[in-house]
Design a protein around this motif. Sequence first.
Motif, PDB file in Angstrom:
ATOM      1  N   ARG A 160     -29.280-115.003 122.190  1.00 41.54           N
ATOM      2  CA  ARG A 160     -28.408-116.175 122.368  1.00 41.54           C
ATOM      3  C   ARG A 160     -27.089-115.996 121.632  1.00 41.54           C
ATOM      4  NH1 ARG A 160     -33.347-119.267 121.852  1.00 41.54           N
ATOM      5  NH2 ARG A 160     -32.885-119.688 119.652  1.00 41.54           N
ATOM      6  N   VAL A 161     -27.108-115.260 120.521  1.00 34.74           N
ATOM      7  CA  VAL A 161     -25.879-115.055 119.742  1.00 34.74           C
ATOM      8  C   VAL A 161     -25.489-113.579 119.691  1.00 34.74           C
ATOM      9  CG1 VAL A 161     -26.178-117.109 118.328  1.00 34.74           C
ATOM     10  CG2 VAL A 161     -27.257-114.969 117.606  1.00 34.74           C
ATOM     11  N   LYS A 162     -26.234-112.740 120.444  1.00 31.92           N
ATOM     12  CA  LYS A 162     -25.987-111.295 120.498  1.00 31.92           C
ATOM     13  C   LYS A 162     -26.089-110.662 119.114  1.00 31.92           C
ATOM     14  CE  LYS A 162     -23.249-111.578 124.711  1.00 31.92           C
ATOM     15  NZ  LYS A 162     -21.963-111.256 125.389  1.00 31.92           N
ATOM     16  N   MET A 163     -27.066-111.128 118.356  1.00 28.22           N
ATOM     17  CA  MET A 163     -27.324-110.593 117.020  1.00 28.22           C
ATOM     18  C   MET A 163     -28.095-109.287 117.115  1.00 28.22           C
ATOM     19  SD  MET A 163     -29.606-112.320 113.952  1.00 28.22           S
ATOM     20  CE  MET A 163     -31.203-111.746 114.578  1.00 28.22           C
ATOM     21  N   ALA A 164     -27.681-108.282 116.364  1.00 30.45           N
ATOM     22  CA  ALA A 164     -28.397-107.017 116.347  1.00 30.45           C
ATOM     23  C   ALA A 164     -29.643-107.120 115.479  1.00 30.45           C
ATOM     24  CB  ALA A 164     -27.492-105.903 115.832  1.00 30.45           C
ATOM     25  N   VAL A 165     -30.638-106.312 115.803  1.00 32.19           N
ATOM     26  CA  VAL A 165     -31.867-106.211 115.019  1.00 32.19           C
ATOM     27  C   VAL A 165     -32.032-104.749 114.634  1.00 32.19           C
ATOM     28  CG1 VAL A 165     -34.368-106.542 115.002  1.00 32.19           C
ATOM     29  CG2 VAL A 165     -32.907-108.147 116.252  1.00 32.19           C
ATOM     30  N   SER A 166     -32.134-104.468 113.353  1.00 31.32           N
ATOM     31  CA  SER A 166     -32.252-103.086 112.899  1.00 31.32           C
ATOM     32  C   SER A 166     -33.529-102.446 113.434  1.00 31.32           C
ATOM     33  CB  SER A 166     -32.273-103.045 111.365  1.00 31.32           C
ATOM     34  OG  SER A 166     -32.405-101.717 110.898  1.00 31.32           O
ATOM     35  N   GLY A 167     -33.392-101.232 113.955  1.00 27.29           N
ATOM     36  CA  GLY A 167     -34.541-100.522 114.508  1.00 27.29           C
ATOM     37  C   GLY A 167     -34.745-100.751 115.979  1.00 27.29           C
ATOM     38  N   ALA A 168     -33.846-101.524 116.605  1.00 28.37           N
ATOM     39  CA  ALA A 168     -34.039-101.880 118.008  1.00 28.37           C
ATOM     40  C   ALA A 168     -32.712-101.945 118.751  1.00 28.37           C
ATOM     41  CB  ALA A 168     -34.752-103.222 118.117  1.00 28.37           C
ATOM     42  N   THR A 169     -32.798-101.871 120.061  1.00 29.18           N
ATOM     43  CA  THR A 169     -31.670-102.145 120.948  1.00 29.18           C
ATOM     44  C   THR A 169     -32.164-103.062 122.058  1.00 29.18           C
ATOM     45  OG1 THR A 169     -32.116-100.216 122.363  1.00 29.18           O
ATOM     46  CG2 THR A 169     -30.597 -99.898 120.512  1.00 29.18           C
ATOM     47  N   TYR A 170     -31.238-103.799 122.657  1.00 23.49           N
ATOM     48  CA  TYR A 170     -31.598-104.636 123.798  1.00 23.49           C
ATOM     49  C   TYR A 170     -30.333-105.012 124.554  1.00 23.49           C
ATOM     50  CZ  TYR A 170     -29.952-108.753 121.194  1.00 23.49           C
ATOM     51  OH  TYR A 170     -29.179-109.663 120.526  1.00 23.49           O
ATOM     52  N   THR A 171     -30.522-105.592 125.728  1.00 20.87           N
ATOM     53  CA  THR A 171     -29.411-106.086 126.537  1.00 20.87           C
ATOM     54  C   THR A 171     -29.470-107.601 126.591  1.00 20.87           C
ATOM     55  OG1 THR A 171     -29.364-104.082 127.900  1.00 20.87           O
ATOM     56  CG2 THR A 171     -28.339-106.063 128.829  1.00 20.87           C
ATOM     57  N   ALA A 172     -28.346-108.240 126.298  1.00 21.83           N
ATOM     58  CA  ALA A 172     -28.253-109.699 126.368  1.00 21.83           C
ATOM     59  C   ALA A 172     -27.713-110.079 127.740  1.00 21.83           C
ATOM     60  CB  ALA A 172     -27.355-110.231 125.267  1.00 21.83           C
ATOM     61  N   MET A 173     -28.495-110.818 128.512  1.00 17.63           N
ATOM     62  CA  MET A 173     -28.096-111.233 129.851  1.00 17.63           C
ATOM     63  C   MET A 173     -27.155-112.443 129.771  1.00 17.63           C
ATOM     64  SD  MET A 173     -29.572-108.999 131.678  1.00 17.63           S
ATOM     65  CE  MET A 173     -29.498-109.671 133.349  1.00 17.63           C
ATOM     66  N   PRO A 174     -26.405-112.713 130.853  1.00 17.42           N
ATOM     67  CA  PRO A 174     -25.494-113.873 130.847  1.00 17.42           C
ATOM     68  C   PRO A 174     -26.192-115.202 130.565  1.00 17.42           C
ATOM     69  CG  PRO A 174     -24.975-112.407 132.673  1.00 17.42           C
ATOM     70  CD  PRO A 174     -26.249-111.904 132.068  1.00 17.42           C
ATOM     71  N   ASP A 175     -27.464-115.301 130.916  1.00 20.06           N
ATOM     72  CA  ASP A 175     -28.190-116.553 130.672  1.00 20.06           C
ATOM     73  C   ASP A 175     -28.749-116.622 129.249  1.00 20.06           C
ATOM     74  OD1 ASP A 175     -30.225-114.708 130.792  1.00 20.06           O
ATOM     75  OD2 ASP A 175     -31.316-115.660 132.448  1.00 20.06           O
ATOM     76  N   GLY A 176     -28.408-115.630 128.418  1.00 21.77           N
ATOM     77  CA  GLY A 176     -28.848-115.649 127.026  1.00 21.77           C
ATOM     78  C   GLY A 176     -30.228-115.088 126.794  1.00 21.77           C
ATOM     79  N   LYS A 177     -30.807-114.434 127.798  1.00 18.47           N
ATOM     80  CA  LYS A 177     -32.144-113.866 127.637  1.00 18.47           C
ATOM     81  C   LYS A 177     -32.056-112.368 127.379  1.00 18.47           C
ATOM     82  CE  LYS A 177     -34.461-117.313 130.527  1.00 18.47           C
ATOM     83  NZ  LYS A 177     -35.285-117.546 131.748  1.00 18.47           N
ATOM     84  N   PRO A 178     -33.007-111.819 126.596  1.00 11.37           N
ATOM     85  CA  PRO A 178     -32.984-110.385 126.297  1.00 11.37           C
ATOM     86  C   PRO A 178     -33.768-109.580 127.342  1.00 11.37           C
ATOM     87  CG  PRO A 178     -34.688-111.439 125.003  1.00 11.37           C
ATOM     88  CD  PRO A 178     -34.048-112.525 125.830  1.00 11.37           C
ATOM     89  N   THR A 179     -33.254-108.412 127.670  1.00  5.71           N
ATOM     90  CA  THR A 179     -33.984-107.484 128.537  1.00  5.71           C
ATOM     91  C   THR A 179     -33.861-106.080 127.951  1.00  5.71           C
ATOM     92  OG1 THR A 179     -32.057-107.036 129.941  1.00  5.71           O
ATOM     93  CG2 THR A 179     -33.500-108.852 130.609  1.00  5.71           C
ATOM     94  N   ASP A 180     -34.651-105.169 128.487  1.00  4.15           N
ATOM     95  CA  ASP A 180     -34.629-103.766 128.067  1.00  4.15           C
ATOM     96  C   ASP A 180     -34.692-103.648 126.540  1.00  4.15           C
ATOM     97  OD1 ASP A 180     -34.581-100.998 128.379  1.00  4.15           O
ATOM     98  OD2 ASP A 180     -32.387-100.905 128.308  1.00  4.15           O
ATOM     99  N   ILE A 181     -35.643-104.357 125.947  1.00  7.81           N
ATOM    100  CA  ILE A 181     -35.832-104.284 124.499  1.00  7.81           C
ATOM    101  C   ILE A 181     -36.531-102.969 124.154  1.00  7.81           C
ATOM    102  CG2 ILE A 181     -36.898-105.366 122.489  1.00  7.81           C
ATOM    103  CD1 ILE A 181     -36.905-108.005 124.102  1.00  7.81           C
ATOM    104  N   ARG A 182     -35.933-102.241 123.236  1.00  6.20           N
ATOM    105  CA  ARG A 182     -36.522-100.985 122.789  1.00  6.20           C
ATOM    106  C   ARG A 182     -36.613-100.984 121.275  1.00  6.20           C
ATOM    107  NH1 ARG A 182     -37.127 -97.153 126.621  1.00  6.20           N
ATOM    108  NH2 ARG A 182     -36.296 -97.736 128.678  1.00  6.20           N
ATOM    109  N   ILE A 183     -37.804-100.694 120.767  1.00  2.00           N
ATOM    110  CA  ILE A 183     -38.044-100.638 119.322  1.00  2.00           C
ATOM    111  C   ILE A 183     -38.390 -99.208 118.961  1.00  2.00           C
ATOM    112  CG2 ILE A 183     -39.485-101.455 117.428  1.00  2.00           C
ATOM    113  CD1 ILE A 183     -39.891-104.054 118.970  1.00  2.00           C
ATOM    114  N   GLY A 184     -37.578 -98.624 118.097  1.00  2.00           N
ATOM    115  CA  GLY A 184     -37.776 -97.212 117.767  1.00  2.00           C
ATOM    116  C   GLY A 184     -37.636 -96.327 118.980  1.00  2.00           C
ATOM    117  N   GLY A 185     -36.824 -96.752 119.944  1.00  2.00           N
ATOM    118  CA  GLY A 185     -36.595 -95.969 121.160  1.00  2.00           C
ATOM    119  C   GLY A 185     -37.639 -96.184 122.233  1.00  2.00           C
ATOM    120  N   GLN A 186     -38.703 -96.939 121.934  1.00  2.00           N
ATOM    121  CA  GLN A 186     -39.780 -97.166 122.886  1.00  2.00           C
ATOM    122  C   GLN A 186     -39.673 -98.559 123.504  1.00  2.00           C
ATOM    123  OE1 GLN A 186     -41.990 -94.586 123.599  1.00  2.00           O
ATOM    124  NE2 GLN A 186     -40.584 -93.467 122.234  1.00  2.00           N
TER     125      GLN A 186
END
Length: 255
Positions: A160-186
Amino acid sequence: MQLLRSRTAALSLLAAVALFPACQRATYVARPQLAPTTAQPVSSSLPDDATAAATIAPYRQRVTEQMTAVLGTAPVAITKNSGESPLANFVADLQRMRAARETGQAMDLGVMTNGGLRAPLPAGTITTGSVFELMPFENELVVLDAPGEVVQQLFTYAARVKMAVSGATYTAMPDGKPTDIRIGGQAFDPAQDRLYTIAISDYLAGGGDQLTFFKALKPRGTGVLLRTAIIDHIRDLTKAGQPVEAKAEGRVKSN
């Protein structure tokens, strides 16, 4: 009523007032009529009490020495901003490293919100005082063991605020929902039957900054203040001959 005869006496009175519990209710007590007195105004022109000043001096000197102690050097200021923040990345990353060292267990994630960071780390010399300005709170570094459904709530909050999380990456969609969440590359699967370790402050673990989904989890303490972890990390960088640096590096993508 005694007159305030020095700035030291005035400060003592103010300290006593400040320490009096604000939640207590005032109780009216009838007092006998006293003869009028003339109160001396408190100002910088009043001399310090020599005995009090002598008592305070060594403590003041010690605090000054500690606060001005140089920890390291930053080529550019490390600041916070909306979205992925260099300062939040810096603190969240060192949280994971320190929590792993204290527990002997790898940390999947590190969480730090912009609201928990009160000042940037300045360009140039970084002192202990700089870190106290950044982190003036007595927050402890703790570890949460979170099931997939709670981690999903974390990324929903973060997106919702495009905050980063250490150890992970993700995509923030226009509706504020996360997709393609990857933790430690997985790829992250919230239905997977496992617990994720999260390095975080006890304030955020207790639901601070609206992270209420963490409140049901029991934190594991490390016995380390987050401020101490920051100071130690900067010192370690300096001992290794490294500058103090951080940047936004694409942990949050937009679609």
